[in-house]
Enzyme design. Structure first.
Site, PDB file in Angstrom:
ATOM      1  N   ALA A 169       0.802  -1.232   0.000  1.00 21.49           N
ATOM      2  CA  ALA A 169       0.000   0.000   0.000  1.00 21.49           C
ATOM      3  C   ALA A 169       0.833   1.278   0.000  1.00 21.49           C
ATOM      4  O   ALA A 169       0.306   2.345  -0.295  1.00 21.49           O
ATOM      5  CB  ALA A 169      -0.938  -0.003   1.213  1.00 21.49           C
ATOM      6  N   GLY A 228       4.128   2.863  -5.380  1.00 21.43           N
ATOM      7  CA  GLY A 228       3.664   3.766  -6.439  1.00 21.43           C
ATOM      8  C   GLY A 228       2.217   3.510  -6.829  1.00 21.43           C
ATOM      9  O   GLY A 228       1.455   4.448  -7.073  1.00 21.43           O
ATOM     10  N   ILE A 229       1.818   2.249  -6.912  1.00 21.73           N
ATOM     11  CA  ILE A 229       0.411   1.915  -7.180  1.00 21.73           C
ATOM     12  C   ILE A 229      -0.371   1.969  -5.868  1.00 21.73           C
ATOM     13  O   ILE A 229      -1.477   2.504  -5.800  1.00 21.73           O
ATOM     14  CB  ILE A 229       0.280   0.497  -7.783  1.00 21.73           C
ATOM     15  CG1 ILE A 229       0.950   0.435  -9.143  1.00 21.73           C
ATOM     16  CG2 ILE A 229      -1.192   0.092  -7.906  1.00 21.73           C
ATOM     17  CD1 ILE A 229       1.146  -0.991  -9.662  1.00 21.73           C
ATOM     18  N   ARG A 233       8.535  -7.967 -18.225  1.00 21.44           N
ATOM     19  CA  ARG A 233       7.855  -8.259 -16.948  1.00 21.44           C
ATOM     20  C   ARG A 233       8.437  -9.526 -16.325  1.00 21.44           C
ATOM     21  O   ARG A 233       8.532  -9.646 -15.118  1.00 21.44           O
ATOM     22  CB  ARG A 233       6.346  -8.399 -17.161  1.00 21.44           C
ATOM     23  CG  ARG A 233       5.653  -7.066 -17.490  1.00 21.44           C
ATOM     24  CD  ARG A 233       4.179  -7.293 -17.708  1.00 21.44           C
ATOM     25  NE  ARG A 233       3.437  -6.096 -18.077  1.00 21.44           N
ATOM     26  CZ  ARG A 233       3.377  -5.580 -19.291  1.00 21.44           C
ATOM     27  NH1 ARG A 233       4.068  -6.138 -20.290  1.00 21.44           N
ATOM     28  NH2 ARG A 233       2.642  -4.504 -19.532  1.00 21.44           N
ATOM     29  N   ASN A 287       9.732 -10.894  -7.447  1.00 17.88           N
ATOM     30  CA  ASN A 287       8.296 -10.826  -7.127  1.00 17.88           C
ATOM     31  C   ASN A 287       7.660 -12.190  -6.838  1.00 17.88           C
ATOM     32  O   ASN A 287       6.693 -12.280  -6.078  1.00 17.88           O
ATOM     33  CB  ASN A 287       7.540 -10.113  -8.255  1.00 17.88           C
ATOM     34  CG  ASN A 287       7.884  -8.625  -8.291  1.00 17.88           C
ATOM     35  OD1 ASN A 287       8.582  -8.132  -7.408  1.00 17.88           O
ATOM     36  ND2 ASN A 287       7.407  -7.921  -9.304  1.00 17.88           N
ATOM     37  N   ILE A 342      -2.000  -7.954  -8.775  1.00 15.49           N
ATOM     38  CA  ILE A 342      -1.474  -6.921  -9.674  1.00 15.49           C
ATOM     39  C   ILE A 342       0.017  -7.155  -9.938  1.00 15.49           C
ATOM     40  O   ILE A 342       0.521  -6.876 -11.029  1.00 15.49           O
ATOM     41  CB  ILE A 342      -1.715  -5.515  -9.065  1.00 15.49           C
ATOM     42  CG1 ILE A 342      -3.223  -5.194  -9.042  1.00 15.49           C
ATOM     43  CG2 ILE A 342      -0.969  -4.438  -9.845  1.00 15.49           C
ATOM     44  CD1 ILE A 342      -3.595  -3.897  -8.346  1.00 15.49           C
ATOM     45  N   ASP A 348      -5.110  -3.230 -19.252  1.00 10.93           N
ATOM     46  CA  ASP A 348      -5.093  -3.477 -20.702  1.00 10.93           C
ATOM     47  C   ASP A 348      -6.427  -3.046 -21.318  1.00 10.93           C
ATOM     48  O   ASP A 348      -6.466  -2.490 -22.415  1.00 10.93           O
ATOM     49  CB  ASP A 348      -4.830  -4.966 -20.970  1.00 10.93           C
ATOM     50  CG  ASP A 348      -3.528  -5.423 -20.327  1.00 10.93           C
ATOM     51  OD1 ASP A 348      -2.542  -4.694 -20.446  1.00 10.93           O
ATOM     52  OD2 ASP A 348      -3.530  -6.486 -19.677  1.00 10.93           O
ATOM     53  N   ARG A 355      -6.575   0.784 -21.357  1.00  9.34           N
ATOM     54  CA  ARG A 355      -5.762   1.317 -22.469  1.00  9.34           C
ATOM     55  C   ARG A 355      -6.448   1.085 -23.814  1.00  9.34           C
ATOM     56  O   ARG A 355      -6.519   1.982 -24.655  1.00  9.34           O
ATOM     57  CB  ARG A 355      -4.391   0.627 -22.485  1.00  9.34           C
ATOM     58  CG  ARG A 355      -3.485   1.099 -21.380  1.00  9.34           C
ATOM     59  CD  ARG A 355      -2.189   0.308 -21.362  1.00  9.34           C
ATOM     60  NE  ARG A 355      -1.295   0.830 -20.341  1.00  9.34           N
ATOM     61  CZ  ARG A 355      -0.495   0.086 -19.586  1.00  9.34           C
ATOM     62  NH1 ARG A 355      -0.452  -1.225 -19.747  1.00  9.34           N
ATOM     63  NH2 ARG A 355       0.272   0.645 -18.686  1.00  9.34           N
ATOM     64  N   HIS A 362      -1.040 -10.961 -19.510  1.00  7.77           N
ATOM     65  CA  HIS A 362      -0.661  -9.567 -19.277  1.00  7.77           C
ATOM     66  C   HIS A 362       0.828  -9.357 -19.490  1.00  7.77           C
ATOM     67  O   HIS A 362       1.563  -9.067 -18.554  1.00  7.77           O
ATOM     68  CB  HIS A 362      -1.091  -9.123 -17.860  1.00  7.77           C
ATOM     69  CG  HIS A 362      -0.685  -7.701 -17.572  1.00  7.77           C
ATOM     70  ND1 HIS A 362      -1.246  -6.619 -18.216  1.00  7.77           N
ATOM     71  CD2 HIS A 362       0.256  -7.188 -16.752  1.00  7.77           C
ATOM     72  CE1 HIS A 362      -0.677  -5.514 -17.800  1.00  7.77           C
ATOM     73  NE2 HIS A 362       0.248  -5.817 -16.909  1.00  7.77           N
TER      74      HIS A 362
HETATM   75  N1  NAI Z   1      -1.105  -5.874 -13.437  1.00  8.21           N
HETATM   76  C1  NAI Z   1      -0.792  -4.731 -14.006  1.00  8.21           C
HETATM   77  O1  NAI Z   1      -1.456  -4.299 -14.955  1.00  8.21           O
HETATM   78  C2  NAI Z   1       0.327  -3.905 -13.488  1.00  8.21           C
HETATM   79  C3  NAI Z   1       1.215  -4.419 -12.586  1.00  8.21           C
HETATM   80  N2  NAI Z   1       2.238  -3.661 -12.071  1.00  8.21           N
HETATM   81  C4  NAI Z   1       3.142  -4.284 -11.100  1.00  8.21           C
HETATM   82  O2  NAI Z   1       2.770  -3.880  -9.771  1.00  8.21           O
HETATM   83  C5  NAI Z   1       3.917  -4.035  -8.913  1.00  8.21           C
HETATM   84  C6  NAI Z   1       4.086  -2.810  -8.033  1.00  8.21           C
HETATM   85  O3  NAI Z   1       4.425  -1.698  -8.805  1.00  8.21           O
HETATM   86  P1  NAI Z   1       4.724  -0.271  -8.122  1.00  8.21           P
HETATM   87  O4  NAI Z   1       3.676   0.067  -7.121  1.00  8.21           O
HETATM   88  O5  NAI Z   1       5.002   0.690  -9.202  1.00  8.21           O
HETATM   89  O6  NAI Z   1       6.080  -0.598  -7.324  1.00  8.21           O
HETATM   90  P2  NAI Z   1       6.703   0.161  -6.062  1.00  8.21           P
HETATM   91  O7  NAI Z   1       8.095  -0.296  -5.910  1.00  8.21           O
HETATM   92  O8  NAI Z   1       6.446   1.628  -6.172  1.00  8.21           O
HETATM   93  O9  NAI Z   1       5.813  -0.368  -4.847  1.00  8.21           O
HETATM   94  C7  NAI Z   1       5.840  -1.691  -4.435  1.00  8.21           C
HETATM   95  C8  NAI Z   1       5.561  -1.740  -2.966  1.00  8.21           C
HETATM   96  O10 NAI Z   1       5.561  -3.109  -2.568  1.00  8.21           O
HETATM   97  C9  NAI Z   1       6.130  -3.149  -1.294  1.00  8.21           C
HETATM   98  N3  NAI Z   1       6.550  -4.500  -0.938  1.00  8.21           N
HETATM   99  C10 NAI Z   1       7.673  -5.175  -1.290  1.00  8.21           C
HETATM  100  N4  NAI Z   1       7.687  -6.384  -0.713  1.00  8.21           N
HETATM  101  C11 NAI Z   1       6.538  -6.491  -0.002  1.00  8.21           C
HETATM  102  C12 NAI Z   1       5.980  -7.490   0.806  1.00  8.21           C
HETATM  103  N5  NAI Z   1       6.599  -8.666   1.005  1.00  8.21           N
HETATM  104  N6  NAI Z   1       4.794  -7.251   1.389  1.00  8.21           N
HETATM  105  C13 NAI Z   1       4.151  -6.077   1.192  1.00  8.21           C
HETATM  106  N7  NAI Z   1       4.642  -5.090   0.441  1.00  8.21           N
HETATM  107  C14 NAI Z   1       5.814  -5.289  -0.151  1.00  8.21           C
HETATM  108  C15 NAI Z   1       7.261  -2.149  -1.335  1.00  8.21           C
HETATM  109  O11 NAI Z   1       7.676  -1.758  -0.025  1.00  8.21           O
HETATM  110  C16 NAI Z   1       6.611  -1.008  -2.112  1.00  8.21           C
HETATM  111  O12 NAI Z   1       5.980  -0.077  -1.267  1.00  8.21           O
HETATM  112  C17 NAI Z   1       5.086  -4.333  -9.839  1.00  8.21           C
HETATM  113  O13 NAI Z   1       5.354  -5.710  -9.838  1.00  8.21           O
HETATM  114  C18 NAI Z   1       4.581  -3.894 -11.206  1.00  8.21           C
HETATM  115  O14 NAI Z   1       5.232  -4.554 -12.263  1.00  8.21           O
HETATM  116  C19 NAI Z   1       2.403  -2.361 -12.446  1.00  8.21           C
HETATM  117  C20 NAI Z   1       1.529  -1.780 -13.350  1.00  8.21           C
HETATM  118  C21 NAI Z   1       0.460  -2.523 -13.970  1.00  8.21           C
HETATM  119  O1  OAA Z   2       4.626  -2.570 -17.902  1.00 11.70           O
HETATM  120  C1  OAA Z   2       4.849  -2.830 -16.707  1.00 11.70           C
HETATM  121  O2  OAA Z   2       5.887  -3.288 -16.263  1.00 11.70           O
HETATM  122  C2  OAA Z   2       3.724  -2.574 -15.749  1.00 11.70           C
HETATM  123  C3  OAA Z   2       2.500  -3.157 -16.313  1.00 11.70           C
HETATM  124  O3  OAA Z   2       2.239  -4.327 -16.190  1.00 11.70           O
HETATM  125  C4  OAA Z   2       1.693  -2.297 -17.168  1.00 11.70           C
HETATM  126  O4  OAA Z   2       1.833  -1.059 -17.154  1.00 11.70           O
HETATM  127  O5  OAA Z   2       0.879  -2.857 -17.916  1.00 11.70           O
END
Ligand code: NAI
Ligand code: OAA
Length: 355
Positions: free
Chosen positions: A49, A52-53, A127, A134, A157, A190, A193, A217
């Site tokens: 939480a 960035g997301i 990814r 992850n 996510i 997706d 977009r 994805h």
């Molecule tokens: N499904 C989708 O369409 C999308 C997926 N993503 C993915 O979402 C993920 C998060 O992206 P962001 O928020 O930009 O990254 P970020 O690095 O800004 O935030 C991730 C958060 O997860 C936390 N974290 C790490 N290990 C943890 C754990 N064991 N328990 C709880 N929290 C933990 C971190 O402390 C951090 O606050 C990435 O894997 C990214 O690729 C991003 C965009 C779209």
């Molecule tokens: O592209 C990435 O790494 C994050 C993601 O899954 C998206 O924006 O669709």
């Protein structure tokens, strides 16, 4: 005039009349809805939480009147995020939880768990390059979910979704809690977009647009079905469809490159994640005909997981819709994506069982 608009907005929020619209009828985020005094209590946990997301997603979930308790969990930073979000004058009680020892409290009683925990991409990465870090994070969090809220709907996510969802399924199977109707890979971005890009090219009102996106994805596994897009556009050539498909498939990379090392999509993902969680909550609350695309256990292709339209109900997935009629171009796209998606699914299953 601005003050009076804000005042009436605040009044509507206080009455709990604002909700997130599911994208099927309108793409407006906020809309009056059926929320009322009888809206059931629902606890939503966001894992990751403070990220960035996680931060904008937590805010958007705080705006959702279907949520009564919002649990914000991360390994660091959640007290600040929770204190900040908790001052927003909407229905839900907010609590922040930090570190392993508070994960049980964060999860217990959750109806929906949203997982944006884990590292994002940098330019030049796929990814799948996120897998090594992850996969372990997701495995740990899902082990806790199996223990503390085995009946929750899980909205995954964290990338690579094509592998993290199979990992979650294996963890739940091992714990004896797996229910395929409760596990979702979030592919809503997706769809978001595809709608935006289609509306721009087809010159139609984006709020009216619907486009199913199927497959997975990542890159070519993302298959937007523009032949099924509504409203129909007569001005789009085959070349336009190829370009729209490619832009949707590369949407994540477009953001990663524009952010130039500062991460991937966060704001649009928070929006998409909030829409999908809202759809899950509506389904749980018995709202009829809630249909969204998600990556779920599936038998509509030879692969065990596949994204397609699903109907959400009181127990999660009520129905997985098949693909419907595809254009020749989409049929080719489907053939091309199957091997890559298969290997990503197998990689996740193997990891979960080896570690
Ligand atoms: N499904 C989708 O369409 C999308 C997926 N993503 C993915 O979402 C993920 C998060 O992206 P962001 O928020 O930009 O990254 P970020 O690095 O800004 O935030 C991730 C958060 O997860 C936390 N974290 C790490 N290990 C943890 C754990 N064991 N328990 C709880 N929290 C933990 C971190 O402390 C951090 O606050 C990435 O894997 C990214 O690729 C991003 C965009 C779209
Ligand atoms: O592209 C990435 O790494 C994050 C993601 O899954 C998206 O924006 O669709």
């Amino acid at each position: 005039m601005r003050t009076s608009m804000l005042r009436s907005m605040e009044a509507v929020l206080r009455r709990g009349e604002i909700s997130f619209s599911s994208s099927s009828s309108s793409s407006h985020l906020l809309r009056r809805s059926y929320a009322s005094e009888s809206t059931p209590e629902r606890k939503v946990a966001v894992l990751g939480a403070a990220g960035g997301i996680g931060q904008p997603l937590s805010l958007l979930m705080k705006l959702n009147p279907l949520v009564s308790n919002l649990a914000l969990y991360d390994i660091a930073g959640t007290p600040g995020v929770a204190a900040d979000v908790s001052h927003v004058n909407t229905r839900s009680e907010v609590a922040g939880y930090m570190g392993d020892e508070q994960l049980e409290q964060a999860l217990t009683g959750s109806d929906v768990v949203i997982i944006p925990a884990g590292v994002p991409r940098k330019p030049g990465m796929t990814r799948d390059d996120l897998f090594n870090i992850n996969a372990g994070i997701v495995k740990g969090l899902c082990t806790a979910i199996a223990k503390y809220c085995p009946n929750a709907l899980v909205n995954m996510i964290s990338n690579p979704v094509n592998s993290t969802v199979p990992i979650a399924a294996e963890v739940f199977k091992k714990a004896g809690t797996y229910d395929e109707t409760k596990l979702f890979g979030v592919t809503m971005l997706d769809v978001v977009r595809a709608k935006t890009f289609y509306a721009g090219k087809a010159n139609v009102n984006v709020a009216d647009v619907n486009v199913p996106v199927v497959g997975g994805h990542a890159g070519i596994t993302i298959l937007p079905l523009f032949s099924q897009a509504t409203p129909k556009a007569n001005n789009l050539s085959d070349e336009h469809i190829v370009a729209l498909t490619k832009r949707t498939q590369d949407g994540g990379t477009e953001v990663v490159e524009a952010k130039a090392g500062k991460g991937s999509a966060t704001l649009s993902m928070a929006y998409a994640g909030a829409l999908f969680a809202d759809a899950c909550l509506k389904g749980l609350n018995g709202v009829p005909d809630v249909v969204e695309c998600a990556f779920v256990q599936s038998s509509i292709t030879e692969l065990p997981f596949f994204a397609s339209k699903v109907k959400l109900g009181k127990n999660g997935v009520e129905k997985v819709f098949d693909l419907g009629p595809l254009s020749d171009y989409e049929k080719q796209g489907l053939e091309k994506l199957l091997p890559e998606l298969k290997s990503s699914i197998e990689k996740g299953i193997k990891f979960a069982n080896a570690n």
